[in-house]
Enzyme design. Sequence first.
Site, PDB file in Angstrom:
ATOM      1  N   TYR A   2      -2.953  -0.980  10.071  1.00  0.00           N
ATOM      2  CA  TYR A   2      -2.863  -1.304   8.653  1.00  0.00           C
ATOM      3  C   TYR A   2      -1.486  -0.933   8.097  1.00  0.00           C
ATOM      4  O   TYR A   2      -0.800  -1.741   7.472  1.00  0.00           O
ATOM      5  CB  TYR A   2      -3.964  -0.549   7.915  1.00  0.00           C
ATOM      6  CG  TYR A   2      -4.011  -0.773   6.426  1.00  0.00           C
ATOM      7  CD1 TYR A   2      -4.611  -1.905   5.898  1.00  0.00           C
ATOM      8  CD2 TYR A   2      -3.482   0.170   5.546  1.00  0.00           C
ATOM      9  CE1 TYR A   2      -4.674  -2.107   4.533  1.00  0.00           C
ATOM     10  CE2 TYR A   2      -3.538  -0.021   4.183  1.00  0.00           C
ATOM     11  CZ  TYR A   2      -4.134  -1.154   3.668  1.00  0.00           C
ATOM     12  OH  TYR A   2      -4.195  -1.348   2.317  1.00  0.00           O
ATOM     13  N   SER A  32       0.845  -1.195   0.000  1.00  0.00           N
ATOM     14  CA  SER A  32       0.000   0.000   0.000  1.00  0.00           C
ATOM     15  C   SER A  32       0.877   1.240   0.000  1.00  0.00           C
ATOM     16  O   SER A  32       2.011   1.204   0.503  1.00  0.00           O
ATOM     17  CB  SER A  32      -0.884  -0.002   1.248  1.00  0.00           C
ATOM     18  OG  SER A  32      -1.428   1.292   1.459  1.00  0.00           O
TER      19      SER A  32
END
Length: 655
Positions: A545, A532
Site C-alpha cells: 500500500y 495517504s
Amino acid sequence: MIEQELTQLVSRSKKIGADQSLVVYGGGNTSAKGRIKDYLGRDRDVLWVKGSGADMQYGEAVDYPALYLEELLALHKSDELDDDTMVDYVTRALVDPSARRPSIETLLHAFLPARHIDHVHADAICALTNHEDGESAVREAFGKGFAYVEWIRPGFHLSKLVSGLKDYEGVILAHHGLIVWDDNSDKCYQKTLDAVATAEKYLATLRKPPQAEFKHNDLSDAQIMELLLTLRGKIGKKQVLRRDSRLRAIADRSDLSTVLDAGAASADHMLRIRPWSCSLTQENLSAQVDSYRQRYDAYFEANKSLLPPGYGSHGNDPRVFLVPGVGMIGSAPTVKEAMMLADIAFHTHSVGATVVDCFARPRTLPDSEIFGFDYWPMELYKLKLKPKAPAMTGSIVIVTGAGSGIGRGIALYLGSLGANVVLADLDKNGLEATEAEFVKNKYPQPLLAPGDQSDETVVADTVAQTILNFGGIDGLVLNAGIGVPGKLEELSAQQWRKGLEVNLTSAFLLTKYGMKAMRAQAMGGSLVYIASKNAFAPGAGFGGYSVSKAGMIQLMRIAALEGGAAGIRANALNPDAVFDNSKLWEGGIREQRAKEHGVKPEELEDFYAQRNLLKARVRSTDVAKSVAYLLSDDSSRTTGSVIPVDGGVAAGFPR
Ligand SMILES: [Zn+2]
C-alpha cells in the site's frame, strides 16, 4: 374548501401544461372567476389566475392566487398604467397578501368577462402569425371569428385592448399566442384545442418543405467529443453542454440560417434561449461564436438606453447551438436547464421552419422590441429572485472509488456544491447506493461509470462518457484504492501487483485520458490525488500500500510538471485513518493493523486519533472539503503540493 371553479382551473391547466406545443415551462396563463367568502364573511367575486412563472403542468391551487375582481375592474378606467404601478395595484387586490405574485397578464384575464380563460403560446398559432402577412393568414384560417392583434408587449395596454375584443370567439396575438374563453371550463379547453387544430390544418395546406434536402452524415463520437471540448473551451465557462437530436432535421437544412433568422416563436421563449441561436460546425466554431458575440454586443449597445437603471448585459454568449450532423447543443449551468433549453429551442425553431416552409416573408420582432422584452423589468425582477447557484454549479468532476468510503463522501460533498459528478467504481452496487444518496439529497444527477478503472479501455470510456454526457471535464479525483496488508517477506507477487494496479496504474490511466481531454478543452483543470499519510510515513507490514501511495505522489508531481503550461493543476491529499463507511478496513485489515499497533481491533480508531497532534478522528468529510478547495479556483496558484488531512502526524509532514 376549494371552489369548483378553482378545481376546474387547476385540472384544465395541468392538461394544457402537459402539452409543450401549447406552452413551455411557465409560459401562458389561465384563469377562472367565482365567488368566495372574504375574511369578514362577505361574499366577494374573485379572479383566480396563474402565478407569475408557475408551470401549469405541475401547478396546484396554491399556484393560482385569488384577487378581488372589483379592485381589478376599477383599474379599467385608467388610460395608462406603467408596469410598476400596474403590478403594485394588482398586488393590492390579492385576497391573501402573502400569496405568490400573480401573472403579469392578470388584468387581461380580469377585463374579459368570461368565467374561464385560457391563454397559450401555441406553436401553430405563432407559425401562423410570425411573418409579414400574418393578419391575412389568420383571416384565411379563422375567418372573421377571431381578432388579430399585432405584437404588443404584455401589460396594461394589451389588457385593455383585448377587453374591447370580448365579442369575438378569441384573440390571436402575433409573435405571442392565443386567448380563448368560455363560461364552461371544458368548453374553454376545447376551444384552445380547436383553434390550434384549425391553425395546423391551414398550415398543412401551405407547407412546402425545402426541395434540396441534404442530410449530413452523423458525427462520430470522437468528432462530437472534439466539438464539445472545443466549444466548451471557446465559451470558457464551467457549464454543461447537452445534445438533443430532435432538432437534427432542422440543423441539417441547407437554409438553416433562414430558419434561425425567423427568431423566437413566442416572445417568452427568448428569455430562456436568448433572442438568437448560433449555428456552427467544428471548422467554423470559433468564428461563429465570435460573430454571435459581436452581434449581441452591437444589439446591446444600440438599445441599452432602454435598460432600467442598475442592470447590465445578460452576457453575449449563445445558449443554443445548431450543429449539422448532431442536432442541437444547449449550454447551461445544469443538465436540467440544458434540457429545458432543448425543449424550448425545439419548439421555437420548429415554428421557424414551419414559417419558412409555409410563408414567403418570415418576420421576427425588431431588435428594440426584442430588447424591450429581453430586459423587461418584470422579467429582471424574476431573475433577481433566483437563488444564488451553489459554488460548483457547472463543474464536471470524475471521482474514482465513489462506490464507498472516502470516495462516496467526496462525491456527495461535491454534489452538495452543485457539481456534475461522474461516479466510477468497480462495485456497481456501491455506485447505485451512492447515486441513491444523490437522488435523495436532490443533488445534480450523477453519471455512473462502473468498471475496473485499471483497465485502459474502461478508463478511456469513462472519460469519453463524461464528455458526451456533460460536455467537458474540469476535475479528476483519483481516489480508488485498496489496502495491501503483509510484510515484504510474506507478500505474494500477485498481491503486490494488484495493489499497484488498483492504487497506481488506475491513477496513471485516468491522468493520461483526463489530461488529454483537458488540454483539448483549453480551460485548465485540476487533478486531486488521494494519497495517504503512508506515502511519507510508511508502516511496517503495509508495504504494498505504502509504495503505491508514494508512487501516486510522484505521479502527481509529474502531472503538475507536464500540465502546468496548459493551466492543469495537480495536487495530493494525505489522509490518515479515515473510517466512516470505508471498505479499506475490511477483509482482515482492521485486525491486521490493530495487531501491528498492539491494540484491539475496536480500539483502532481511537488509537489513530490519539496518535495525531490534534487528537482528532479524521472523517471523509474532512478529506472532501480539501478536495473541493483544490478543485476550486480558490487554489488557482497551487500545483504540485501535498496537503495532509491526518490530524497532524509529525512523521508524515510533507517535505
Ligand atoms: Zn403570453
